[in-house]
Design a protein around this motif. Sequence first.
Motif, PDB file in Angstrom:
ATOM      1  N   THR A 117      37.975  30.582  33.729  1.00  0.00           N
ATOM      2  CA  THR A 117      38.233  30.865  35.147  1.00  0.00           C
ATOM      3  C   THR A 117      39.580  30.226  35.495  1.00  0.00           C
ATOM      4  O   THR A 117      39.875  29.130  34.999  1.00  0.00           O
ATOM      5  CB  THR A 117      37.137  30.230  36.042  1.00  0.00           C
ATOM      6  OG1 THR A 117      35.865  30.639  35.555  1.00  0.00           O
ATOM      7  CG2 THR A 117      37.291  30.636  37.508  1.00  0.00           C
ATOM      8  N   ARG A 131      43.459  37.525  31.802  1.00  0.00           N
ATOM      9  CA  ARG A 131      42.658  38.437  32.643  1.00  0.00           C
ATOM     10  C   ARG A 131      42.076  37.667  33.835  1.00  0.00           C
ATOM     11  O   ARG A 131      42.110  38.131  34.971  1.00  0.00           O
ATOM     12  CB  ARG A 131      41.509  39.063  31.830  1.00  0.00           C
ATOM     13  CG  ARG A 131      41.920  40.311  31.059  1.00  0.00           C
ATOM     14  CD  ARG A 131      40.717  41.209  30.734  1.00  0.00           C
ATOM     15  NE  ARG A 131      39.645  40.515  30.035  1.00  0.00           N
ATOM     16  CZ  ARG A 131      39.610  40.261  28.738  1.00  0.00           C
ATOM     17  NH1 ARG A 131      40.615  40.654  27.972  1.00  0.00           N
ATOM     18  NH2 ARG A 131      38.595  39.616  28.180  1.00  0.00           N
ATOM     19  N   ALA A 157      44.605  37.105  36.482  1.00  0.00           N
ATOM     20  CA  ALA A 157      44.951  38.289  37.278  1.00  0.00           C
ATOM     21  C   ALA A 157      43.841  38.646  38.261  1.00  0.00           C
ATOM     22  O   ALA A 157      44.121  39.085  39.380  1.00  0.00           O
ATOM     23  CB  ALA A 157      45.236  39.467  36.350  1.00  0.00           C
ATOM     24  N   THR A 158      42.583  38.457  37.851  1.00  0.00           N
ATOM     25  CA  THR A 158      41.473  38.944  38.692  1.00  0.00           C
ATOM     26  C   THR A 158      40.876  37.842  39.564  1.00  0.00           C
ATOM     27  O   THR A 158      40.164  38.135  40.527  1.00  0.00           O
ATOM     28  CB  THR A 158      40.325  39.482  37.806  1.00  0.00           C
ATOM     29  OG1 THR A 158      39.862  38.404  36.974  1.00  0.00           O
ATOM     30  CG2 THR A 158      40.778  40.650  36.947  1.00  0.00           C
ATOM     31  N   GLU A 170      38.562  36.105  38.543  1.00  0.00           N
ATOM     32  CA  GLU A 170      37.131  36.090  38.202  1.00  0.00           C
ATOM     33  C   GLU A 170      36.849  35.297  36.930  1.00  0.00           C
ATOM     34  O   GLU A 170      37.698  35.226  36.040  1.00  0.00           O
ATOM     35  CB  GLU A 170      36.650  37.529  37.995  1.00  0.00           C
ATOM     36  CG  GLU A 170      36.430  38.218  39.320  1.00  0.00           C
ATOM     37  CD  GLU A 170      36.165  39.692  39.165  1.00  0.00           C
ATOM     38  OE1 GLU A 170      35.842  40.145  38.049  1.00  0.00           O
ATOM     39  OE2 GLU A 170      36.304  40.389  40.176  1.00  0.00           O
ATOM     40  N   THR A 211      35.812  34.957  33.417  1.00  0.00           N
ATOM     41  CA  THR A 211      35.967  36.001  32.403  1.00  0.00           C
ATOM     42  C   THR A 211      35.430  35.522  31.062  1.00  0.00           C
ATOM     43  O   THR A 211      35.857  34.482  30.549  1.00  0.00           O
ATOM     44  CB  THR A 211      37.467  36.379  32.268  1.00  0.00           C
ATOM     45  OG1 THR A 211      37.925  36.742  33.570  1.00  0.00           O
ATOM     46  CG2 THR A 211      37.688  37.520  31.312  1.00  0.00           C
TER      47      THR A 211
END
Length: 339
Positions: free
Chosen positions: A196, A319, A322-323, A325, A327
Amino acid sequence: MTKHGTLGVAVIGTGRMGADHVRRINAVTSGARVAAVVDIDAERAKQLADGIDGCTAYTDPAGAMASPDVDAVLIASPGPVHEAALLQAFERDLPVLCEKPLTPDAASALRVLEAEQKLGHRRVQVGFMRRYDAEYLKLKALLDSGQFGRTLLLHCRHRNASTPPGFTSQMMINDSVVHEIDTTRWLLEQEITAVTVLRPRPSSAAPDGLADPQFVLFETAGGAVVDVEIFVNCGWGYQVQCEAVCESGSARVGDGHAMVTNAAGRWGGEIDADFVSRFEDAYDREVQQWVDATRRGEVEGPTAWDGYAAAAVCEAGVRAQATGERTSTNLVERPALYR
Ligand code: ISE
């Protein structure tokens, strides 16, 4: 293993780290010599080679590897060209010390793993130098001893004074936090299962577009949680710290208390300027141990699997960045060669 008594090393890439390794092999490491230097900048390679007895300059790695003077390869070129150089070294079955990252993404790292497995034996040591730092080695020995029980948490701080032009938020994961990814896997002997990334409001000193600092969380297969402050334009120096919190004690490294001064009503010490000075001893130990193992015909240290796992966790990290979230990571099953 060596054809001339000492290990003839081809150093590929003569930027900051490559040039430092050339100096190291020449002046510090025993049992090895720089037999070749490779750089796409022919003039730069020639200048370096001219200063070293018996050293030849090349502009392509394959040319250097074909030389009868070359017994082993140290790759210090930019990450995107590592894969090609690694595959060329495998073709000649040459031992390799490859600076991190092994390759820039999991798919290319997997191709390297597959090629090494086809050779049937390990050839690559990945340059995760923190594993050779005296303080980190002490922390590893303490955690391995079980004296403090199971490790519950790691708190890590990773600060750079500044970044070179073009340094991106993704590079904060791929170039910087990759070290905490490796130290977490090494210290805890567990894979990282989820990442995260939180992004506080950037420092006003952060270059345009750089989300600096960031706060990264790892969860591991054994249930530990690791937090990493990554702050690459802090402005005050280079600091890498790690505190392990265990069931019955905690231990911290990286405070940099080599010398404490007292004067004019204040106490203090020095902060390293960058990783080259902070980890100088670690780099020396890493290269010496690689040379010693190679001369014995052995391969030690971080493996291509460690390089692949780090790349896979970096991908999840980018990732997550970027989100915003949590991951999960997605690693292939560890092949027998690396168990
Ligand atoms: C650099 O590439 C390194 O490997 C350093 O150890 C790290 O502190 C820095 O952030 C990276 O850019």
